[in-house]
Design a protein around this motif. Structure first.
Motif, mmCIF file in Angstrom:
data_model
loop_
_atom_site.group_PDB
_atom_site.id
_atom_site.type_symbol
_atom_site.label_atom_id
_atom_site.label_comp_id
_atom_site.label_asym_id
_atom_site.label_seq_id
_atom_site.Cartn_x
_atom_site.Cartn_y
_atom_site.Cartn_z
ATOM 1 N N ILE A 29 63.186 8.843 26.724
ATOM 2 C CA ILE A 29 63.475 8.468 25.341
ATOM 3 C C ILE A 29 64.501 9.445 24.784
ATOM 4 C CG2 ILE A 29 62.543 8.078 23.025
ATOM 5 C CD1 ILE A 29 59.869 7.423 24.316
ATOM 6 N N PHE A 30 65.541 8.896 24.158
ATOM 7 C CA PHE A 30 66.632 9.687 23.594
ATOM 8 C C PHE A 30 66.737 9.425 22.099
ATOM 9 C CE2 PHE A 30 67.628 8.779 27.979
ATOM 10 C CZ PHE A 30 68.056 9.996 28.474
ATOM 11 N N ASN A 31 67.032 10.482 21.331
ATOM 12 C CA ASN A 31 67.269 10.288 19.904
ATOM 13 C C ASN A 31 68.685 9.756 19.693
ATOM 14 O OD1 ASN A 31 68.991 12.538 20.000
ATOM 15 N ND2 ASN A 31 67.490 13.919 19.090
ATOM 16 N N ILE A 32 69.054 9.507 18.454
ATOM 17 C CA ILE A 32 70.346 8.892 18.146
ATOM 18 C C ILE A 32 71.517 9.811 18.507
ATOM 19 C CG2 ILE A 32 70.568 9.596 15.728
ATOM 20 C CD1 ILE A 32 71.144 6.038 17.048
ATOM 21 N N GLN A 33 71.254 11.131 18.617
ATOM 22 C CA GLN A 33 72.290 12.079 19.012
ATOM 23 C C GLN A 33 72.446 12.157 20.533
ATOM 24 O OE1 GLN A 33 69.797 13.112 16.714
ATOM 25 N NE2 GLN A 33 71.127 12.663 14.988
ATOM 26 N N GLY A 34 71.616 11.415 21.256
ATOM 27 C CA GLY A 34 71.700 11.406 22.717
ATOM 28 C C GLY A 34 70.864 12.477 23.398
ATOM 29 N N GLU A 35 70.042 13.193 22.626
ATOM 30 C CA GLU A 35 69.195 14.234 23.196
ATOM 31 C C GLU A 35 67.903 13.620 23.725
ATOM 32 O OE1 GLU A 35 70.408 17.759 20.055
ATOM 33 O OE2 GLU A 35 68.888 16.284 19.478
ATOM 34 N N GLN A 36 67.528 14.003 24.934
ATOM 35 C CA GLN A 36 66.282 13.498 25.505
ATOM 36 C C GLN A 36 65.099 14.154 24.802
ATOM 37 O OE1 GLN A 36 66.141 13.208 29.786
ATOM 38 N NE2 GLN A 36 63.974 13.713 29.782
ATOM 39 N N VAL A 37 64.189 13.335 24.276
ATOM 40 C CA VAL A 37 63.036 13.856 23.538
ATOM 41 C C VAL A 37 61.725 13.623 24.275
ATOM 42 C CG1 VAL A 37 64.170 13.735 21.283
ATOM 43 C CG2 VAL A 37 62.885 11.757 22.127
ATOM 44 N N ALA A 38 61.753 12.789 25.318
ATOM 45 C CA ALA A 38 60.542 12.541 26.114
ATOM 46 C C ALA A 38 60.934 11.978 27.468
ATOM 47 C CB ALA A 38 59.611 11.569 25.398
ATOM 48 N N SER A 39 60.089 12.255 28.454
ATOM 49 C CA SER A 39 60.288 11.713 29.789
ATOM 50 C C SER A 39 58.926 11.594 30.457
ATOM 51 C CB SER A 39 61.209 12.616 30.609
ATOM 52 O OG SER A 39 61.429 12.058 31.886
ATOM 53 N N ASN A 40 58.677 10.445 31.076
ATOM 54 C CA ASN A 40 57.418 10.229 31.788
ATOM 55 C C ASN A 40 57.682 9.489 33.084
ATOM 56 O OD1 ASN A 40 55.144 11.227 30.135
ATOM 57 N ND2 ASN A 40 55.953 9.799 28.628
ATOM 58 N N LEU A 41 56.891 9.822 34.091
ATOM 59 C CA LEU A 41 56.938 9.133 35.372
ATOM 60 C C LEU A 41 55.654 8.340 35.533
ATOM 61 C CD1 LEU A 41 58.010 8.629 38.280
ATOM 62 C CD2 LEU A 41 56.849 10.746 38.925
ATOM 63 N N PHE A 42 55.792 7.054 35.832
ATOM 64 C CA PHE A 42 54.644 6.189 36.056
ATOM 65 C C PHE A 42 54.760 5.614 37.466
ATOM 66 C CE2 PHE A 42 55.617 6.078 31.525
ATOM 67 C CZ PHE A 42 54.384 6.389 30.975
ATOM 68 N N CYS A 43 53.656 5.601 38.198
ATOM 69 C CA CYS A 43 53.649 5.070 39.556
ATOM 70 C C CYS A 43 52.648 3.925 39.677
ATOM 71 C CB CYS A 43 53.279 6.163 40.559
ATOM 72 S SG CYS A 43 54.498 7.472 40.659
ATOM 73 N N ASN A 44 53.110 2.834 40.267
ATOM 74 C CA ASN A 44 52.261 1.678 40.558
ATOM 75 C C ASN A 44 51.510 1.156 39.338
ATOM 76 O OD1 ASN A 44 52.963 1.750 43.330
ATOM 77 N ND2 ASN A 44 51.535 3.431 43.602
ATOM 78 N N GLN A 45 52.226 1.011 38.213
ATOM 79 C CA GLN A 45 51.636 0.491 36.986
ATOM 80 C C GLN A 45 52.507 -0.622 36.427
ATOM 81 O OE1 GLN A 45 51.008 4.906 35.540
ATOM 82 N NE2 GLN A 45 50.117 3.503 34.055
ATOM 83 N N ILE A 46 51.886 -1.572 35.729
ATOM 84 C CA ILE A 46 52.665 -2.597 35.023
ATOM 85 C C ILE A 46 52.566 -2.419 33.514
ATOM 86 C CG2 ILE A 46 52.580 -4.300 36.873
ATOM 87 C CD1 ILE A 46 50.336 -5.701 35.331
ATOM 88 N N LEU A 47 51.762 -1.430 33.083
ATOM 89 C CA LEU A 47 51.589 -1.145 31.663
ATOM 90 C C LEU A 47 51.616 0.370 31.477
ATOM 91 C CD1 LEU A 47 49.509 -2.906 29.159
ATOM 92 C CD2 LEU A 47 48.934 -0.519 29.463
ATOM 93 N N PHE A 48 52.480 0.832 30.569
ATOM 94 C CA PHE A 48 52.630 2.266 30.305
ATOM 95 C C PHE A 48 52.374 2.516 28.832
ATOM 96 C CE2 PHE A 48 56.473 0.758 32.728
ATOM 97 C CZ PHE A 48 55.949 0.920 33.995
ATOM 98 N N LYS A 49 51.666 3.591 28.504
ATOM 99 C CA LYS A 49 51.442 3.968 27.104
ATOM 100 C C LYS A 49 52.058 5.349 26.879
ATOM 101 C CE LYS A 49 47.332 1.264 26.356
ATOM 102 N NZ LYS A 49 47.211 0.638 25.071
ATOM 103 N N MET A 50 52.722 5.481 25.715
ATOM 104 C CA MET A 50 53.342 6.754 25.354
ATOM 105 C C MET A 50 53.045 7.076 23.898
ATOM 106 S SD MET A 50 57.028 6.526 27.309
ATOM 107 C CE MET A 50 57.457 8.227 26.945
ATOM 108 N N ASP A 51 52.790 8.355 23.635
ATOM 109 C CA ASP A 51 52.535 8.851 22.286
ATOM 110 C C ASP A 51 53.872 9.223 21.648
ATOM 111 O OD1 ASP A 51 51.717 10.125 19.978
ATOM 112 O OD2 ASP A 51 50.625 11.712 20.994
ATOM 113 N N VAL A 52 54.200 8.589 20.533
ATOM 114 C CA VAL A 52 55.440 8.891 19.814
ATOM 115 C C VAL A 52 55.148 9.423 18.410
ATOM 116 C CG1 VAL A 52 56.849 7.272 21.148
ATOM 117 C CG2 VAL A 52 55.702 6.476 19.076
ATOM 118 N N SER A 53 53.905 9.851 18.170
ATOM 119 C CA SER A 53 53.499 10.283 16.830
ATOM 120 C C SER A 53 54.229 11.546 16.356
ATOM 121 C CB SER A 53 51.988 10.510 16.783
ATOM 122 O OG SER A 53 51.603 11.521 17.693
ATOM 123 N N SER A 54 54.768 12.339 17.279
ATOM 124 C CA SER A 54 55.467 13.567 16.887
ATOM 125 C C SER A 54 56.959 13.334 16.628
ATOM 126 C CB SER A 54 55.305 14.638 17.971
ATOM 127 O OG SER A 54 55.929 14.213 19.172
#
Length: 78
Positions: A29-54
């Protein structure tokens, strides 16, 4: 292809893979300035959940990388 919901969000997002299970999926996930603010690796899943509350309110870009493709989606945080 992938779906992201809820969008807009303020707490958590769920990403679903309509094309089925992937061995490895990287979600950045990147902000509007192009800075990466989150990164996650998921293996063998069809559904991913991420916390964006911060995250600050605004527009973000989600980059979803599979072994075969890269998808870019817009995310709005309220």
């Amino acid at each position: 292809d992938f779906n992201i919901f809820p969008n807009p969000s303020n707490k958590n997002i769920t990403i679903t893979n309509k094309s089925g299970m992937q061995n490895k999926t990287i979600v950045n996930i990147f902000n509007i300035q192009g800075e990466q603010v989150a990164s996650n690796l998921f293996c063998n899943q069809i559904l991913f959940k991420m916390d964006v509350s911060s995250f600050s309110k605004g527009i973000y870009m989600i980059e979803i990388k599979t072994e075969n493709n890269i998808y870019i989606k817009k995310l709005i945080i309220q």
